[in-house]
Design a protein around this motif. Sequence first.
Motif, mmCIF file in Angstrom:
data_model
loop_
_atom_site.group_PDB
_atom_site.id
_atom_site.type_symbol
_atom_site.label_atom_id
_atom_site.label_comp_id
_atom_site.label_asym_id
_atom_site.label_seq_id
_atom_site.Cartn_x
_atom_site.Cartn_y
_atom_site.Cartn_z
ATOM 1 N N ARG A 1 2.277 1.711 -3.421
ATOM 2 C CA ARG A 1 1.211 2.162 -4.318
ATOM 3 C C ARG A 1 0.983 3.667 -4.147
ATOM 4 O O ARG A 1 0.900 4.402 -5.130
ATOM 5 C CB ARG A 1 -0.085 1.392 -3.996
ATOM 6 C CG ARG A 1 -1.232 1.660 -4.939
ATOM 7 C CD ARG A 1 -2.516 1.058 -4.412
ATOM 8 N NE ARG A 1 -2.866 1.567 -3.092
ATOM 9 C CZ ARG A 1 -3.343 2.785 -2.828
ATOM 10 N NH1 ARG A 1 -3.512 3.638 -3.814
ATOM 11 N NH2 ARG A 1 -3.623 3.149 -1.599
ATOM 12 N N GLU A 2 0.952 4.118 -2.900
ATOM 13 C CA GLU A 2 0.787 5.565 -2.644
ATOM 14 C C GLU A 2 1.947 6.361 -3.239
ATOM 15 O O GLU A 2 1.766 7.424 -3.813
ATOM 16 C CB GLU A 2 0.761 5.835 -1.135
ATOM 17 C CG GLU A 2 -0.530 5.458 -0.460
ATOM 18 C CD GLU A 2 -0.436 5.697 1.050
ATOM 19 O OE1 GLU A 2 -1.370 5.304 1.733
ATOM 20 O OE2 GLU A 2 0.574 6.264 1.532
ATOM 21 N N PRO B 1 0.811 -1.222 0.000
ATOM 22 C CA PRO B 1 0.000 0.000 0.000
ATOM 23 C C PRO B 1 0.848 1.277 0.000
ATOM 24 O O PRO B 1 0.505 2.274 -0.639
ATOM 25 C CB PRO B 1 -0.819 -0.123 1.287
ATOM 26 C CG PRO B 1 -0.925 -1.588 1.522
ATOM 27 C CD PRO B 1 0.388 -2.149 1.076
ATOM 28 N N ARG B 2 1.964 1.242 0.727
ATOM 29 C CA ARG B 2 2.837 2.427 0.755
ATOM 30 C C ARG B 2 3.510 2.638 -0.608
ATOM 31 O O ARG B 2 3.670 3.771 -1.060
ATOM 32 C CB ARG B 2 3.914 2.271 1.837
ATOM 33 C CG ARG B 2 3.392 2.383 3.250
ATOM 34 C CD ARG B 2 2.817 3.750 3.510
ATOM 35 N NE ARG B 2 2.375 3.883 4.889
ATOM 36 C CZ ARG B 2 1.410 4.696 5.286
ATOM 37 N NH1 ARG B 2 0.766 5.442 4.404
ATOM 38 N NH2 ARG B 2 1.078 4.782 6.550
#
Lengths: 343, 143
Positions: free
Chosen positions: B129-130, B126-127
Amino acid sequence: MPFRGTLAIKMLRTHSLESEDLALKLTLEIAGCRCLFSTNNRSLFDSVSRWRSHWELGSGPDFEIRVIVDPQLAREANALPQFRGLRQFVFAIFHSRETFLLDLFERRVTAVVSEETAKDQEFWNSVLIPITMGVLGPTMGVAPIHSACLAWNNTGMLIAGVSGAGKSTLAVALAKEGFALVSDDWTYARCEDGGVTAYGLGVPVKLMPQSSRYFEELAAQRLKVSLNGELAFEVDPVEALGVQVAKRCTPQCVVFLERSDDDESSVTPLDREIARKFFYKSAEVLPPELQNAITGRGEIIDQVTSRDCWLFRYGGTPQQGARALRRFFEERYDVDRLCAAAS
Amino acid sequence: MSTDSVLQLPDPPDLLRRFVETPLEQSVILEGKRVLVRTNHQGCYELLSRHAGSSEADTCDLTWTIVSDTEMSSDLGEATLMESGSVAVLSFGRGCFMALQRDRMELIGFISNSVDEHKLEEIILPRIRELIATPHSDRISHA
């Protein structure tokens, strides 16, 4: 949509290390290279102040170090450092959470550290700056050479050999014979003024525990775990051993050590191609993206090994070896005459 | 003249793990970007295979090289992001660290072999992706 993180994601701490965000600037000179050091913390200035040098910012630095000190970051004790590299980047992790990125294309080091680390002069001067010069050096015309270096006035002698050959011990013994100690393990060679200059970084001398048999001053010192996990003495050569030090010199010869089982010593010429191969092989293997650094480092090694190369075989104590090598050096290089001529 | 011991230098070890092979390769779509992923981390490879759309395109917008390392700690500490110029460094304690070079559209990094798929899916990816979704200027203004 994948990877949204349905669980509570760990908090993200964000730091901008743009030059304009780091108001405190210091100009340093390290192994002949100009470094612009930027930070947000004044105590870090004190930690690196021994390298301070005034040069015009307009002429541009050879490399940069940008460090943010985060007061909320806690330092974890007793964690061995970890190093990894890929392409132009080298990651160095200290104290668990303090990540340094060394960018070999940009010639820049960036990091976020704790206040405790900011104040730790030993960390900056004996760990981070030598590592920085070892990693970034080849990108700015400095070749880390795995050798000790001694100087008689400005006339230098590099001492090389395989691991365990006794470079540091012999270097200290030579320093006690009147040479100035430039470095005991890694020397930083740079082509300048048409020749080669060898620099030391003033780091502590690292001696194995058995060295205390030869240097009684070590009895008062404590062994510590060094960066590679070995137990060793790491001492200030001036304070703990009473020897002279020098920051730089002009190397005239390279001496390779070979221990023998008897007390005899000999100095014989060594094929410089062997010396050259030794330094090439002892250098870190760099990826093809860094071809310029590989080429530049090779050219400096070629310059260093174009000096006289010798094989020094000796047995007995380091003091006996140092006396024999000093006699050879004095006779061969007639250093007092050379110095008088130079002055 | 003896030069045997002078020559007894083994090939230098790959202390920084610069030359670890990353034989698992696939093209995926993430945040609308075509990403060419090269890794030796089986869990990462399988996770992306399952959850990211595959890309048939010949070109890519971004390359990832993610090296799995057996000697790194599995401890994922607090996530930290450093931004400097076109480079962003994302780290999670001693268990994972990576650098995004925005100019070259390349993300490279190391993950402990002990980091399991669950942590990869919930914490690390998720990090990343951000990071690839957010323009540099936006991220700095939020810091």
